[in-house]
Design a protein around this motif. Structure first.
Motif, PDB file in Angstrom:
ATOM      1  N   ALA A   1       1.451  -1.266   0.080  1.00 27.47           N
ATOM      2  CA  ALA A   1       0.069   0.080   0.017  1.00 27.47           C
ATOM      3  C   ALA A   1       0.895   1.462   0.188  1.00 27.47           C
ATOM      4  O   ALA A   1       0.435   2.079  -0.650  1.00 27.47           O
ATOM      5  CB  ALA A   1      -0.759   0.175   1.189  1.00 27.47           C
ATOM      6  N   ALA A   2       1.857   0.906   0.743  1.00 29.52           N
ATOM      7  CA  ALA A   2       2.549   2.105   0.668  1.00 29.52           C
ATOM      8  C   ALA A   2       3.335   2.971  -0.358  1.00 29.52           C
ATOM      9  O   ALA A   2       3.326   4.021  -0.944  1.00 29.52           O
ATOM     10  CB  ALA A   2       3.809   2.177   1.885  1.00 29.52           C
TER      11      ALA A   2
ATOM     12  N   ARG B   1       1.337   4.258  -3.149  1.00 31.76           N
ATOM     13  CA  ARG B   1       0.407   4.800  -2.558  1.00 31.76           C
ATOM     14  C   ARG B   1       1.637   6.701  -3.072  1.00 31.76           C
ATOM     15  O   ARG B   1       1.598   7.338  -3.997  1.00 31.76           O
ATOM     16  CB  ARG B   1       0.094   5.523  -0.897  1.00 31.76           C
ATOM     17  CG  ARG B   1      -0.545   5.123  -0.690  1.00 31.76           C
ATOM     18  CD  ARG B   1      -0.953   5.260   0.571  1.00 31.76           C
ATOM     19  NE  ARG B   1      -2.928   5.022   1.573  1.00 31.76           N
ATOM     20  CZ  ARG B   1      -2.611   4.070   2.034  1.00 31.76           C
ATOM     21  NH1 ARG B   1      -1.239   2.937   2.369  1.00 31.76           N
ATOM     22  NH2 ARG B   1      -3.845   3.552   2.379  1.00 31.76           N
TER      23      ARG B   1
ATOM     24  N   SER C   1       0.649   6.450  -7.203  1.00 35.89           N
ATOM     25  CA  SER C   1      -0.089   7.507  -6.866  1.00 35.89           C
ATOM     26  C   SER C   1       0.478   8.747  -6.846  1.00 35.89           C
ATOM     27  O   SER C   1       0.350   9.525  -7.724  1.00 35.89           O
ATOM     28  CB  SER C   1      -1.085   7.179  -6.582  1.00 35.89           C
ATOM     29  OG  SER C   1      -1.884   7.814  -6.647  1.00 35.89           O
ATOM     30  N   VAL C   2       1.423   9.380  -5.723  1.00 33.24           N
ATOM     31  CA  VAL C   2       1.641  10.713  -5.606  1.00 33.24           C
ATOM     32  C   VAL C   2       2.281  11.186  -6.780  1.00 33.24           C
ATOM     33  O   VAL C   2       2.215  12.752  -7.023  1.00 33.24           O
ATOM     34  CB  VAL C   2       2.030  11.135  -3.900  1.00 33.24           C
ATOM     35  CG1 VAL C   2       2.193  12.495  -3.931  1.00 33.24           C
ATOM     36  CG2 VAL C   2       0.750  10.759  -2.757  1.00 33.24           C
TER      37      VAL C   2
ATOM     38  N   GLU D   1       2.709  14.649   0.896  1.00 36.88           N
ATOM     39  CA  GLU D   1       1.571  13.525   1.181  1.00 36.88           C
ATOM     40  C   GLU D   1       3.086  12.393   0.172  1.00 36.88           C
ATOM     41  O   GLU D   1       2.732  11.493   0.864  1.00 36.88           O
ATOM     42  CB  GLU D   1       1.171  13.240   0.389  1.00 36.88           C
ATOM     43  CG  GLU D   1      -0.205  12.209   0.215  1.00 36.88           C
ATOM     44  CD  GLU D   1      -1.411  12.100  -0.714  1.00 36.88           C
ATOM     45  OE1 GLU D   1      -1.636  11.091  -0.747  1.00 36.88           O
ATOM     46  OE2 GLU D   1      -1.556  12.860  -1.171  1.00 36.88           O
TER      47      GLU D   1
ATOM     48  N   ALA E   1       4.225   9.618   2.881  1.00 34.62           N
ATOM     49  CA  ALA E   1       4.921   7.897   2.508  1.00 34.62           C
ATOM     50  C   ALA E   1       5.302   7.245   2.448  1.00 34.62           C
ATOM     51  O   ALA E   1       6.127   5.513   2.734  1.00 34.62           O
ATOM     52  CB  ALA E   1       3.786   8.422   0.844  1.00 34.62           C
TER      53      ALA E   1
ATOM     54  N   ARG F   1      -5.452   9.581  -9.675  1.00 33.03           N
ATOM     55  CA  ARG F   1      -5.911   8.107  -8.417  1.00 33.03           C
ATOM     56  C   ARG F   1      -6.796   6.966  -8.609  1.00 33.03           C
ATOM     57  O   ARG F   1      -7.147   6.868  -7.901  1.00 33.03           O
ATOM     58  CB  ARG F   1      -6.829   9.281  -7.400  1.00 33.03           C
ATOM     59  CG  ARG F   1      -6.094  11.369  -7.106  1.00 33.03           C
ATOM     60  CD  ARG F   1      -6.903  12.107  -5.810  1.00 33.03           C
ATOM     61  NE  ARG F   1      -6.001  13.009  -5.631  1.00 33.03           N
ATOM     62  CZ  ARG F   1      -6.076  14.533  -6.137  1.00 33.03           C
ATOM     63  NH1 ARG F   1      -7.584  14.372  -7.565  1.00 33.03           N
ATOM     64  NH2 ARG F   1      -5.831  15.381  -5.916  1.00 33.03           N
TER      65      ARG F   1
ATOM     66  N   ALA G   1      -4.258   4.201  -9.485  1.00 30.50           N
ATOM     67  CA  ALA G   1      -4.085   3.989  -8.486  1.00 30.50           C
ATOM     68  C   ALA G   1      -4.376   3.234  -7.469  1.00 30.50           C
ATOM     69  O   ALA G   1      -4.081   2.345  -7.235  1.00 30.50           O
ATOM     70  CB  ALA G   1      -3.372   5.331  -7.602  1.00 30.50           C
ATOM     71  N   GLN G   2      -5.941   3.504  -7.117  1.00 27.85           N
ATOM     72  CA  GLN G   2      -7.739   2.714  -6.327  1.00 27.85           C
ATOM     73  C   GLN G   2      -7.359   0.954  -6.665  1.00 27.85           C
ATOM     74  O   GLN G   2      -7.557   0.411  -5.707  1.00 27.85           O
ATOM     75  CB  GLN G   2      -8.057   3.519  -6.343  1.00 27.85           C
ATOM     76  CG  GLN G   2      -9.253   2.944  -4.956  1.00 27.85           C
ATOM     77  CD  GLN G   2      -8.415   3.785  -4.042  1.00 27.85           C
ATOM     78  OE1 GLN G   2      -8.326   4.914  -3.315  1.00 27.85           O
ATOM     79  NE2 GLN G   2      -8.865   2.516  -3.144  1.00 27.85           N
TER      80      GLN G   2
ATOM     81  N   LEU H   1      -4.856  -0.446  -5.223  1.00 27.21           N
ATOM     82  CA  LEU H   1      -4.588  -0.661  -4.282  1.00 27.21           C
ATOM     83  C   LEU H   1      -6.035  -1.616  -3.073  1.00 27.21           C
ATOM     84  O   LEU H   1      -6.240  -2.306  -2.948  1.00 27.21           O
ATOM     85  CB  LEU H   1      -4.663   0.649  -3.233  1.00 27.21           C
ATOM     86  CG  LEU H   1      -4.269   1.713  -3.192  1.00 27.21           C
ATOM     87  CD1 LEU H   1      -4.404   3.261  -2.662  1.00 27.21           C
ATOM     88  CD2 LEU H   1      -2.903   1.090  -2.653  1.00 27.21           C
TER      89      LEU H   1
END
Length: 488
Positions: free
Chosen positions: A193-194, A197, A200-201, A256, A260, A461, A464-465, A468
């Motif tokens: 997850a990290a 993220r 994604s960021v 962010e 992360a 977003r 990326a979701q 996740l």
């Protein structure tokens, strides 16, 4: 000499026969849920999900378990390296491993109670008796004494207290094993997850920077138009305001990203200031084409938190047996043998040999209701543990249902964001063309750019979701099976 020895052996034999009866309820493994689906009104079969696969979302394959290294489904060597580092260095896993070793040692210690306890004894001293010790008899002078020998003690497990204690500790050990598996699963999920993220960021920052570049180009065009006298200074102010507004997107995204990265450092066992690892690119990740889904009846045998709750229920059941056994008598047998002498040179003479045999039975009579209250407390703890197990199963089913819905809705969101992005880009192109032709003002261009910027970030977003959500499904299903995790 034959009579005491015979009595001792008879007591031991009777105790051994009685030891076969263990007090308290025998643990019965809970019946797994018989549900055939995770979601009401929805089928999780492979056939019903074929349409989803045709629509571009992962095919949900019922009846298959997630692979041992489920994170490799994303096809990213950088992600694989992060997970392997986390499994090797995460402190939570180290703590869980030490806790398991402690539970194993305590179980082994309880197991030792099944065997006679043998102690070696030796001593030496000088003794003097007082004048009244022997009454009218002559008082012996001070003397030295020496002794050496061994003592044997054995507790006969009449009502099964020892048996249930061992069972309880073994169940605790199994529970800690499952907690270790849960820790490994959680760490892999945190690492994945990290990493996603971060990817994604980083993609959002790249998108925002591209938007800023377009804003700068627009500002240049407005300046050119102003110099040509075709627009007013208000258009320059509006374009400059749009650039300044879009620039505010970057600092929160960078914050962010830093957060992360710090979180990932903790997961992999590094200080926050350590050199960062290679990070996966969002565009380089591969969304799994097939997502395996264990059938509901198998979930209870896969998820380590459910198995840990089952082991805790087992331990609580055994504790009832211990409390029940404490209501009944218990027998202790002891024997000692050795040598005693007042001169060390005669310590091992045949005439210096001594021995002793003893048996004792302790039965509770009056204790103010303590033992029965302890039994009731153990029974209530067992009932609480059973409820905790059932709640854990319900939560697990809910998590799987949530992630299955999230995958479907996330795919819809991703498609909608893609259409919004494409439509916004067409709108920007047409608006800019109309602006150059003098049909619209710069405000319309800036509004179109703003919508496009929002659509691009929303698409990143949503993209990326999806990764996740896929990872969360693997976690909700328990990841690798217990045997596979133990083998690591």
């Amino acid at each position: 000499m034959k009579r005491p020895t015979s009595l001792f052996l008879l007591a031991a034999l009777a105790g051994a026969l009685l030891a076969g009866c263990a007090a308290g309820p025998d643990f019965q493994r809970p019946t797994p849920p018989q549900e055939d689906r995770y979601r009401a009104g929805a089928s999780d079969s492979a056939a019903s999900e074929a349409a989803n696969a045709a629509a571009g979302m992962p095919a949900l394959v019922a009846g298959e378990a997630p692979p041992r290294q489920w994170w490799k489904l994303f096809g990213s060597p950088a992600l694989d390296a992060i997970v392997e580092r986390a499994l090797a260095r995460n402190r939570t896993i180290v703590e869980a491993s030490a806790t398991l070793a402690r539970a194993q040692a305590l179980a082994d210690a309880a197991e030792g109670g099944r065997t006679p306890q043998v102690d070696l004894t030796a001593g030496a001293g000088r003794q003097k008796y007082g004048a009244q010790f022997l009454g009218t008899l002559a008082k012996p002078p001070p003397f030295d004494y020496y002794a050496a020998g061994a003592s044997v003690g054995y507790t006969v497990d009449v009502a099964g207290a020892l048996t249930r204690t061992i069972e309880e500790r073994r169940a605790h050990t199994e529970g800690e094993q499952r907690q270790l598996e849960a820790a490994r699963l959680a760490v892999t999920g945190q690492a994945v997850a990290a990493a996603i993220r971060i990817a994604s960021v980083r993609a959002q920052i790249a998108t925002a920077e591209a938007v800023l570049e377009r804003d700068r180009e627009n500002l240049k065009l407005v300046h050119v138009a102003f110099d040509a006298g075709s627009v007013s200074r208000l258009d320059i102010v509006s374009a400059d305001s749009q650039l300044a507004s879009d620039a505010t997107l970057i600092p929160p995204l960078r914050q962010e990203l830093a957060t992360a990265r710090h979180a990932l450092a903790v997961v992999v066992g590094d200080p926050a200031g350590a050199a960062p690892m290679a990070e996966p690119e969002l565009a380089a990740l591969t969304l799994p084409a097939r997502l395996p889904i264990s059938v509901p009846s198998e979930l209870a045998a896969r998820r380590p938190d459910i198995l840990a709750a089952e082991a805790q229920l087992h331990a609580a059941t055994a504790a009832v047996g211990v409390a029940t056994a404490n209501l009944y008598p218990h027998i202790e047998l002891t024997a000692s043998f050795g040598q005693q002498a007042t001169e060390i040179g005669h310590l091992f003479d045949r005439s210096s040999g001594v021995f002793g045999l003893a048996g004792s039975l302790i039965a509770p009579l009056v204790d103010g209701g303590t033992r029965r209250a302890e039994k009731r407390a153990a029974e209530e703890a067992m009932h609480a543990s059973a409820a905790r197990y059932e709640q854990t199963v319900l939560v697990a089913f809910g998590q799987v249902a949530d992630t299955l819905d999230a995958i479907g809705h996330g795919h819809e969101q991703w498609q909608a964001q893609g259409r919004a992005r494409d439509a916004a880009l067409d709108n920007v192109d047409l608006t800019q063309k109309s602006y150059h032709e003098g049909n619209v003002g710069v405000l319309q261009v800036l509004d179109a750019e703003r919508l496009y910027q929002q659509a691009r970030l929303g698409y990143v977003r949503a993209d990326a979701q999806r990764y996740l959500d896929a990872a969360q499904l693997m976690l909700a299903l328990g990841g690798a099976g217990p045997e596979e995790l133990v083998a690591r």
